[in-house]
Scaffold this motif. Structure first.
Motif, mmCIF file in Angstrom:
data_model
loop_
_atom_site.group_PDB
_atom_site.id
_atom_site.type_symbol
_atom_site.label_atom_id
_atom_site.label_comp_id
_atom_site.label_asym_id
_atom_site.label_seq_id
_atom_site.Cartn_x
_atom_site.Cartn_y
_atom_site.Cartn_z
ATOM 1 N N PRO A 168 2.845 -13.312 5.556
ATOM 2 C CA PRO A 168 2.921 -12.104 4.733
ATOM 3 C C PRO A 168 3.375 -10.913 5.557
ATOM 4 O O PRO A 168 3.028 -10.790 6.728
ATOM 5 N N ALA A 169 4.144 -10.067 4.932
ATOM 6 C CA ALA A 169 4.644 -8.876 5.621
ATOM 7 C C ALA A 169 3.532 -7.849 5.723
ATOM 8 O O ALA A 169 2.741 -7.671 4.824
ATOM 9 N N SER A 170 3.488 -7.180 6.841
ATOM 10 C CA SER A 170 2.549 -6.065 6.978
ATOM 11 C C SER A 170 3.170 -4.840 6.330
ATOM 12 O O SER A 170 4.340 -4.836 5.969
ATOM 13 N N ALA A 171 2.397 -3.793 6.190
ATOM 14 C CA ALA A 171 2.907 -2.560 5.608
ATOM 15 C C ALA A 171 4.121 -2.059 6.392
ATOM 16 O O ALA A 171 5.112 -1.652 5.823
ATOM 17 N N ALA A 172 4.043 -2.140 7.717
ATOM 18 C CA ALA A 172 5.147 -1.652 8.548
ATOM 19 C C ALA A 172 6.381 -2.535 8.376
ATOM 20 O O ALA A 172 7.493 -2.040 8.252
ATOM 21 N N ASP A 173 6.188 -3.866 8.365
ATOM 22 C CA ASP A 173 7.314 -4.790 8.246
ATOM 23 C C ASP A 173 8.057 -4.632 6.928
ATOM 24 O O ASP A 173 9.253 -4.802 6.857
ATOM 25 N N SER A 174 7.328 -4.349 5.872
ATOM 26 C CA SER A 174 7.917 -4.334 4.538
ATOM 27 C C SER A 174 8.566 -3.003 4.198
ATOM 28 O O SER A 174 9.113 -2.862 3.122
ATOM 29 N N GLY A 175 8.471 -2.052 5.080
ATOM 30 C CA GLY A 175 9.029 -0.738 4.788
ATOM 31 C C GLY A 175 8.062 0.119 3.983
ATOM 32 O O GLY A 175 8.414 1.189 3.531
ATOM 33 N N ALA A 176 6.845 -0.373 3.777
ATOM 34 C CA ALA A 176 5.850 0.434 3.073
ATOM 35 C C ALA A 176 5.593 1.676 3.902
ATOM 36 O O ALA A 176 5.572 1.631 5.118
ATOM 37 N N SER A 177 5.400 2.779 3.228
ATOM 38 C CA SER A 177 5.227 4.048 3.922
ATOM 39 C C SER A 177 4.312 4.925 3.101
ATOM 40 O O SER A 177 3.894 4.569 2.010
ATOM 41 N N LEU B 65 0.605 16.119 -5.464
ATOM 42 C CA LEU B 65 0.265 14.906 -4.715
ATOM 43 C C LEU B 65 0.521 15.084 -3.222
ATOM 44 O O LEU B 65 1.598 15.501 -2.818
ATOM 45 N N THR B 66 -0.496 14.784 -2.422
ATOM 46 C CA THR B 66 -0.330 14.686 -0.973
ATOM 47 C C THR B 66 -0.853 13.319 -0.553
ATOM 48 O O THR B 66 -1.845 12.836 -1.096
ATOM 49 N N VAL B 67 -0.149 12.694 0.366
ATOM 50 C CA VAL B 67 -0.559 11.389 0.875
ATOM 51 C C VAL B 67 -0.557 11.464 2.387
ATOM 52 O O VAL B 67 0.395 11.951 2.986
ATOM 53 N N GLU B 68 -1.634 10.998 2.994
ATOM 54 C CA GLU B 68 -1.694 10.985 4.452
ATOM 55 C C GLU B 68 -2.047 9.583 4.935
ATOM 56 O O GLU B 68 -2.853 8.886 4.315
ATOM 57 N N PRO B 69 -1.424 9.165 6.038
ATOM 58 C CA PRO B 69 -1.767 7.867 6.608
ATOM 59 C C PRO B 69 -3.195 7.889 7.155
ATOM 60 O O PRO B 69 -3.661 8.927 7.632
ATOM 61 N N ARG B 70 -3.881 6.766 7.054
ATOM 62 C CA ARG B 70 -5.267 6.666 7.529
ATOM 63 C C ARG B 70 -5.434 5.478 8.468
ATOM 64 O O ARG B 70 -6.491 4.876 8.511
ATOM 65 N N GLY B 71 -4.380 5.136 9.195
ATOM 66 C CA GLY B 71 -4.418 3.978 10.078
ATOM 67 C C GLY B 71 -3.541 2.886 9.506
ATOM 68 O O GLY B 71 -2.933 3.046 8.456
ATOM 69 N N ALA B 72 -3.494 1.757 10.189
ATOM 70 C CA ALA B 72 -2.611 0.660 9.800
ATOM 71 C C ALA B 72 -2.945 0.169 8.392
ATOM 72 O O ALA B 72 -4.072 -0.243 8.119
ATOM 73 N N GLY B 73 -1.953 0.242 7.516
ATOM 74 C CA GLY B 73 -2.111 -0.287 6.170
ATOM 75 C C GLY B 73 -3.089 0.476 5.294
ATOM 76 O O GLY B 73 -3.594 -0.060 4.310
ATOM 77 N N ARG B 74 -3.352 1.747 5.630
ATOM 78 C CA ARG B 74 -4.265 2.562 4.818
ATOM 79 C C ARG B 74 -3.668 3.951 4.621
ATOM 80 O O ARG B 74 -2.971 4.471 5.485
ATOM 81 N N ALA B 75 -4.004 4.539 3.472
ATOM 82 C CA ALA B 75 -3.545 5.895 3.175
ATOM 83 C C ALA B 75 -4.545 6.547 2.230
ATOM 84 O O ALA B 75 -5.320 5.863 1.563
ATOM 85 N N LEU C 126 -7.711 9.061 -3.945
ATOM 86 C CA LEU C 126 -7.629 7.606 -3.913
ATOM 87 C C LEU C 126 -7.503 7.162 -2.466
ATOM 88 O O LEU C 126 -6.667 7.688 -1.723
ATOM 89 N N GLU C 127 -8.337 6.210 -2.073
ATOM 90 C CA GLU C 127 -8.188 5.542 -0.781
ATOM 91 C C GLU C 127 -7.366 4.294 -1.058
ATOM 92 O O GLU C 127 -7.743 3.471 -1.908
ATOM 93 N N LEU C 128 -6.220 4.171 -0.389
ATOM 94 C CA LEU C 128 -5.286 3.075 -0.645
ATOM 95 C C LEU C 128 -5.237 2.119 0.541
ATOM 96 O O LEU C 128 -5.376 2.536 1.692
ATOM 97 N N VAL C 129 -5.028 0.857 0.234
ATOM 98 C CA VAL C 129 -4.911 -0.172 1.254
ATOM 99 C C VAL C 129 -3.688 -1.026 0.917
ATOM 100 O O VAL C 129 -3.351 -1.223 -0.255
ATOM 101 N N TRP C 130 -3.014 -1.520 1.956
ATOM 102 C CA TRP C 130 -1.835 -2.352 1.753
ATOM 103 C C TRP C 130 -2.278 -3.795 1.531
ATOM 104 O O TRP C 130 -2.888 -4.411 2.411
#
Length: 127
Positions: free
Chosen positions: A2-11, A74-84, A105-109
């Protein structure tokens, strides 16, 4: 693999798009798509169990004749690998109820951005 958030271009921008997609699914009263925006480990507020929360959400999406949910500021901030973390003003309007709140919302990849936690931070005046 499975692709990680970084690999898949998720941002962070992708996390923001997920928030808008979630609001669209809610406005379209598409229960399956709406619930699909929630992570496997989603924790409902107030200690409600996941099955009860799903039943409640399904009822709240299908009972009104129409629903309109808009997201602004809307503001979105990164919260570590695969989290925002997303924070925004949510305006909800149906034929039965209307409100305006600040939501977080706490989001996870998980093969896409999913909601892990959802909290209302403040009620705002006037829908």
């Amino acid at each position: 693999a499975p692709a990680s958030a970084a690999d898949s271009g998720a941002s962070v921008a992708g996390a923001g798009e997920a928030v808008y997609g979630w609001a669209r699914a809610w406005s379209q009263q598409n229960v399956g798509r709406y619930l699909g925006f929630y992570a496997a480990g989603f924790e409902p507020e107030n200690g409600m169990d996941r099955a009860s929360w799903r039943r409640l959400r399904q009822r709240r999406l299908t009972t009104p004749r129409s629903i309109e949910v808009t997201v602004s500021e809307l503001t979105v901030e990164p919260r570590g690998a695969g989290r925002a973390r997303a924070r925004f003003v949510q305006q909800y309007r149906s034929d039965r109820y209307a409100d305006r709140v600040v939501k977080r919302l706490e989001l996870v990849w998980e093969e896409g951005w999913k909601i892990l936690r959802e909290r209302v931070e403040a009620q705002l005046a006037g829908p």
